[in-house]
Scaffold this motif. Structure first.
Motif, short mmCIF file in Angstrom:
data_model
loop_
_atom_site.label_atom_id
_atom_site.label_comp_id
_atom_site.label_asym_id
_atom_site.label_seq_id
_atom_site.Cartn_x
_atom_site.Cartn_y
_atom_site.Cartn_z
N ALA A 39 0.74 -1.10 0.04
CA ALA A 39 0.04 -0.14 0.03
C ALA A 39 0.91 1.33 0.00
O ALA A 39 0.35 2.13 -0.58
CB ALA A 39 -1.01 -0.01 1.06
N LEU A 40 1.95 1.19 0.84
CA LEU A 40 2.90 2.43 0.78
C LEU A 40 3.62 2.57 -0.61
O LEU A 40 3.72 3.54 -1.18
CB LEU A 40 3.90 2.27 1.90
CG LEU A 40 3.08 2.57 3.31
CD1 LEU A 40 4.11 2.23 4.47
CD2 LEU A 40 2.85 3.76 3.44
N SER A 43 1.26 4.10 -2.80
CA SER A 43 0.78 5.69 -2.44
C SER A 43 2.19 6.54 -2.44
O SER A 43 1.97 7.79 -2.84
CB SER A 43 0.35 5.79 -0.99
OG SER A 43 1.17 5.43 0.02
N GLU A 44 3.28 5.97 -2.24
CA GLU A 44 4.62 6.81 -2.27
C GLU A 44 5.32 6.61 -3.52
O GLU A 44 6.23 7.56 -3.90
CB GLU A 44 5.56 6.46 -1.32
CG GLU A 44 5.10 6.92 0.27
CD GLU A 44 6.10 6.73 1.45
OE1 GLU A 44 7.29 6.28 0.95
OE2 GLU A 44 5.62 6.41 2.54
N GLN A 45 4.69 5.79 -4.52
CA GLN A 45 5.31 5.49 -5.84
C GLN A 45 6.97 5.48 -5.52
O GLN A 45 7.61 5.76 -6.50
CB GLN A 45 5.00 6.83 -6.74
CG GLN A 45 3.72 7.06 -7.11
CD GLN A 45 3.07 5.71 -7.92
OE1 GLN A 45 3.69 5.78 -9.19
NE2 GLN A 45 2.35 4.91 -7.43
#
Length: 127
Positions: A39-40, A43-45
């Motif tokens: 998920a991170l 979200s942080e690409q």
């Protein structure tokens, strides 16, 4: 259904993740992800993994500066392996200072080192 629910996590809540250079297609490394890491990553690409040895999240490049910028994320047909197409900043993915963790090739009954060290690991991880 949540997109994370489509993944077949193993008994430890992990899935293997292959990091591949988005231009050359070379496999740079294989690591593990848990739900939070994946998920991170989205979200942080950037490549964020689960370190089994340290038992914590590991943002690729947090110590070395060799960050992986996420270009594309794919899930295999069985839902149990991820491929991250990445831009490897600094051109080094391996803690040995090489482009790829796959720097040994089987030849004539033995493993031969076939890729050069781009930067001494002692310089990368000096602390």
């Amino acid at each position: 259904m949540n997109w994370l629910d489509a993944i077949k996590w193993d008994a430890n809540g992990l899935v293997p993740a292959i990091a591949q250079d988005h231009v050359t297609g070379r496999v740079l490394m294989v690591a593990w992800m848990n739900r939070e890491a994946l998920a991170l990553t989205v979200s942080e690409q950037r490549g964020i993994y689960w370190s089994r040895s340290r038992n914590k999240l590991w943002r690729k490049g947090e110590e070395s500066g060799h960050v992986q910028l996420l270009k594309e994320l794919r899930l295999d047909c069985d839902g149990d392996v991820l491929v991250l197409q990445v831009e490897q900043l600094g051109g080094i993915a391996c803690h040995t200072g090489r482009e790829s963790c796959f720097y040994q090739r089987y030849e004539n009954g033995a493993w031969q080192v076939v890729d050069a060290v781009h930067k001494d690991p002692h310089e990368i991880y000096a602390s």
